[in-house]
Write a protein that holds these residues in place. Structure first.
Motif, PDB file in Angstrom:
ATOM      1  N   ASP A   1      -2.931  -1.611  -9.168  1.00 47.23           N
ATOM      2  CA  ASP A   1      -4.014  -0.679  -9.183  1.00 47.23           C
ATOM      3  C   ASP A   1      -3.646   0.468  -9.629  1.00 47.23           C
ATOM      4  O   ASP A   1      -3.075   1.265  -9.094  1.00 47.23           O
ATOM      5  CB  ASP A   1      -4.872  -0.426  -7.757  1.00 47.23           C
ATOM      6  CG  ASP A   1      -6.151   0.080  -7.899  1.00 47.23           C
ATOM      7  OD1 ASP A   1      -6.596   0.301  -9.090  1.00 47.23           O
ATOM      8  OD2 ASP A   1      -6.584   0.677  -6.866  1.00 47.23           O
TER       9      ASP A   1
ATOM     10  N   ASN B   1      -5.611   3.299 -10.084  1.00 46.71           N
ATOM     11  CA  ASN B   1      -6.319   4.370  -9.552  1.00 46.71           C
ATOM     12  C   ASN B   1      -5.317   5.157  -8.711  1.00 46.71           C
ATOM     13  O   ASN B   1      -4.626   4.465  -7.954  1.00 46.71           O
ATOM     14  CB  ASN B   1      -7.544   3.797  -8.877  1.00 46.71           C
ATOM     15  CG  ASN B   1      -8.281   3.264  -9.806  1.00 46.71           C
ATOM     16  OD1 ASN B   1      -8.759   4.044 -10.614  1.00 46.71           O
ATOM     17  ND2 ASN B   1      -8.924   1.916  -9.558  1.00 46.71           N
TER      18      ASN B   1
ATOM     19  N   GLU C   1      -8.750   3.481   2.096  1.00 42.30           N
ATOM     20  CA  GLU C   1      -8.039   4.732   1.599  1.00 42.30           C
ATOM     21  C   GLU C   1      -8.433   5.937   2.448  1.00 42.30           C
ATOM     22  O   GLU C   1      -9.518   5.922   3.152  1.00 42.30           O
ATOM     23  CB  GLU C   1      -8.157   5.090   0.059  1.00 42.30           C
ATOM     24  CG  GLU C   1      -9.576   4.742  -0.523  1.00 42.30           C
ATOM     25  CD  GLU C   1     -10.196   6.009  -0.816  1.00 42.30           C
ATOM     26  OE1 GLU C   1      -9.970   6.971  -0.147  1.00 42.30           O
ATOM     27  OE2 GLU C   1     -11.364   5.771  -1.465  1.00 42.30           O
TER      28      GLU C   1
ATOM     29  N   GLY D   1       0.955  -1.098  -0.106  1.00 40.53           N
ATOM     30  CA  GLY D   1       0.226   0.133  -0.115  1.00 40.53           C
ATOM     31  C   GLY D   1       0.907   1.159  -0.065  1.00 40.53           C
ATOM     32  O   GLY D   1       1.665   1.501   0.921  1.00 40.53           O
TER      33      GLY D   1
ATOM     34  N   SER E   1      -1.963   3.576  -4.564  1.00 40.02           N
ATOM     35  CA  SER E   1      -2.700   2.637  -4.287  1.00 40.02           C
ATOM     36  C   SER E   1      -1.892   1.364  -4.152  1.00 40.02           C
ATOM     37  O   SER E   1      -1.211   1.322  -3.268  1.00 40.02           O
ATOM     38  CB  SER E   1      -3.538   2.507  -5.518  1.00 40.02           C
ATOM     39  OG  SER E   1      -4.873   1.646  -5.287  1.00 40.02           O
TER      40      SER E   1
ATOM     41  N   MET F   1      -3.706   5.517   0.485  1.00 37.34           N
ATOM     42  CA  MET F   1      -3.880   4.185   1.182  1.00 37.34           C
ATOM     43  C   MET F   1      -3.750   4.568   2.669  1.00 37.34           C
ATOM     44  O   MET F   1      -2.718   5.306   3.158  1.00 37.34           O
ATOM     45  CB  MET F   1      -2.890   3.081   0.655  1.00 37.34           C
ATOM     46  CG  MET F   1      -3.125   2.803  -0.640  1.00 37.34           C
ATOM     47  SD  MET F   1      -4.846   2.291  -1.237  1.00 37.34           S
ATOM     48  CE  MET F   1      -4.953   0.739  -0.345  1.00 37.34           C
TER      49      MET F   1
ATOM     50  N   ASN G   1      -5.306   6.134  -5.156  1.00 31.29           N
ATOM     51  CA  ASN G   1      -5.836   6.099  -3.926  1.00 31.29           C
ATOM     52  C   ASN G   1      -4.760   6.099  -2.868  1.00 31.29           C
ATOM     53  O   ASN G   1      -3.663   5.894  -2.946  1.00 31.29           O
ATOM     54  CB  ASN G   1      -6.371   4.762  -3.565  1.00 31.29           C
ATOM     55  CG  ASN G   1      -7.486   4.275  -4.289  1.00 31.29           C
ATOM     56  OD1 ASN G   1      -8.440   5.066  -4.454  1.00 31.29           O
ATOM     57  ND2 ASN G   1      -7.417   3.202  -5.066  1.00 31.29           N
TER      58      ASN G   1
END
Length: 194
Positions: free
Chosen positions: A55, A57, A76, A31, A36, A61, A59
């Protein structure tokens, strides 16, 4: 090197800031502060760590966890939970390198820890009564109001997979539901929203 020293064997440097890490076998889930979730694998033959999927995206985390060999969970900063899965059956190498978002849920709590386990001890007798569908023999009394299939759904306990903790002191459970339990809860949710 001295036997009491830790010696670096290998490393992986393609992250902004790794805050959370979980491992299972040779797989490592990372993470990152801003990037992400990434899935890495340790290659023992050449002592290397390689990224096999991520991933894409953005995010920020707060925690990561491993649900099973192909499914990973993340939390997140917008107080959302999401699960991602390996895309092993994809046709192209590029698609296999992407972790596919399988589910998203707004929790409204800032999760800072995932841990495998349960809040209560599992009943070994109940586990032995489970049939191949995951249902437990019904212990409810027969009544006109409750059908046999509903009895089976209600009497089969969800299987806890993971606990989570939040900064506010909330302890939550992530559990597997049977298809029947999911459909029942979905209908209840729809009825309450009307």
């Amino acid at each position: 090197p001295d036997q009491s020293e830790l010696v670096a064997k290998c490393s992986h440097n393609e992250h902004i800031l790794v805050l959370y890490i979980q491992s299972r076998g040779d797989f490592i889930v990372v993470g990152d502060l801003m990037k992400s979730v990434s899935l890495l694998v340790f290659r023992a033959l050449d002592d290397s760590i390689e990224e096999i999927a991520r991933d894409y995206n953005a995010n920020w985390m707060t925690s990561v966890g491993i649900l099973d060999d192909d499914t990973y969970i993340g939390a997140e900063t917008n107080m959302n939970l999401f699960t991602v899965q390996k895309n092993s059956e994809a046709q192209t190498e590029e698609a296999r390198h992407m972790l596919r978002v399988a589910g998203e849920y707004h929790l409204g709590e800032y999760i800072n820890k995932f841990q495998h386990g349960s809040l209560v001890m599992q009943d070994s007798q109940q586990e032995s009564k489970r049939d191949e569908t995951g249902l437990v023999e019904s212990t409810l009394e027969n009544s006109d109001a409750v059908s046999e299939s509903l009895q089976a759904i209600l009497s089969s306990a969800p299987k806890p997979q993971m606990l989570f903790g939040t900064v506010n002191g909330v302890i939550g459970v992530i559990a597997s539901l049977t298809e029947g339990q999911y459909k029942l809860l979905k209908r209840l949710e729809q009825a309450l929203s009307e």
